[in-house]
Design an enzyme around this catalytic site. Structure first.
Site, PDB file in Angstrom:
ATOM      1  CG  ASP A 153      -1.908   2.389   6.314  1.00  8.49           C
ATOM      2  OD1 ASP A 153      -2.066   2.078   5.120  1.00  8.49           O
ATOM      3  OD2 ASP A 153      -2.405   3.409   6.825  1.00  8.49           O
ATOM      4  CG  ASP A 203      -1.542   1.234   1.545  1.00  3.88           C
ATOM      5  OD1 ASP A 203      -2.359   1.649   0.708  1.00  3.88           O
ATOM      6  OD2 ASP A 203      -1.255   1.862   2.595  1.00  3.88           O
ATOM      7  CG  ASP A 253      -1.716   7.848   0.691  1.00  2.00           C
ATOM      8  OD1 ASP A 253      -0.883   8.761   0.738  1.00  2.00           O
ATOM      9  OD2 ASP A 253      -2.534   7.708  -0.230  1.00  2.00           O
TER      10      ASP A 253
HETATM   11  O1  LIG Z   1      -5.993   7.625  -0.875  1.00  2.00           O
HETATM   12  C1  LIG Z   1      -6.437   6.833  -0.010  1.00  2.00           C
HETATM   13  O2  LIG Z   1      -7.600   6.834   0.403  1.00  2.00           O
HETATM   14  C2  LIG Z   1      -5.544   5.811   0.606  1.00  2.00           C
HETATM   15  O3  LIG Z   1      -4.478   5.457  -0.191  1.00  2.00           O
HETATM   16  P1  LIG Z   1      -3.739   4.067   0.150  1.00  2.00           P
HETATM   17  O4  LIG Z   1      -4.576   2.997  -0.484  1.00  2.00           O
HETATM   18  O5  LIG Z   1      -2.371   4.237  -0.464  1.00  2.00           O
HETATM   19  O6  LIG Z   1      -3.677   3.951   1.654  1.00  2.00           O
END
Ligand SMILES: O=C(O)COP(=O)(O)O
Length: 213
Positions: free
Chosen positions: A164, A7, A9
């Site tokens: 996360d 992932d 963020d």
């Molecule tokens: O933009 C988002 O809602 C989260 O992004 P992610 O999947 O990289 O955690």
């Protein structure tokens, strides 16, 4: 070769401040009060459109007109400033280096163009065989379609999902692969207990990825 799917963020990159900056820029631009970083962080995980809806809901201002005006503002600002106040979590590059004999990919609900721009800015884009960003809302994690696509394309060995938030653990379950949860991102620790392993730093993550799968 094994496939390690990360992932973005809250897993590779600490983007809490950045996402709050973009959300609050948007709130101000449409005449609404700012929202605390902690509250905005709790709205992250299901893509930028849901993030914006949750911010507008928070202020009781989620009308179609306001939403569409706010979306244009958010998207433009977020893209322009996607690297502001962001940093890789300590140890990310070392872990990616240690996995060079395998495939690593990124699977994020962040819009594709933002994910590409951020990874380039952080100079880690070359570690990944593919970066799958958020496009159509119905295909976002936890829908397993994109993860299954990566598995099909890159490995007939083991795949591990690293993330996360609960959508990362859920997408892994939905695709039938194991997961490792990282607790320093957006998800609450208690939401991550369904993961096969739970870690709070990249040194431990690297060790688990090298020895347990
Ligand atoms: O933009 C988002 O809602 C989260 O992004 P992610 O999947 O990289 O955690």
């Amino acid at each position: 070769m094994k496939l390690f799917v990360f992932d973005l963020d809250g897993t590779l990159v600490d983007t809490k401040e950045n996402i709050a900056l973009a959300a609050n820029h948007t709130m101000k631009a449409i005449g609404l009060p700012e929202i605390s970083v902690a509250i905005i962080a709790s709205f992250v995980g299901d893509g930028s459109k849901r993030l914006l809806e949750r911010c507008l809901d928070y202020h009781g201002a989620n009308t179609p007109d306001t939403y569409s005006r706010a979306w244009d503002i958010l998207f433009a600002y977020y893209y322009e400033n996607v690297e502001k106040c962001t940093q890789l979590y300590p140890g990310v590059v070392e872990v990616l280096d240690s996995l060079r004999d395998h495939h690593c990919a990124v699977l994020t609900n962040k819009p594709q163009e933002m994910a590409d721009k951020l990874l380039k800015y952080l100079q880690i884009e070359n570690y990944f065989c593919e970066v799958v960003g958020g496009k159509e809302p119905e295909k976002l994690k936890p829908n397993p379609q994109t993860l299954l696509y990566l598995i099909e394309k890159y490995t007939n060995e083991k795949t591990v999902m690293i993330g996360d938030s609960k959508v990362d653990i859920k997408v892994a379950k939905n695709a039938g692969v194991p997961s490792v949860a990282f607790t320093k991102g957006f998800g609450k620790v208690e939401e991550l207990q369904d993961a096969d392993f739970v870690v709070d730093n990249f040194a431990k993550l690297g060790e688990i990825l090298r020895t347990k799968f």
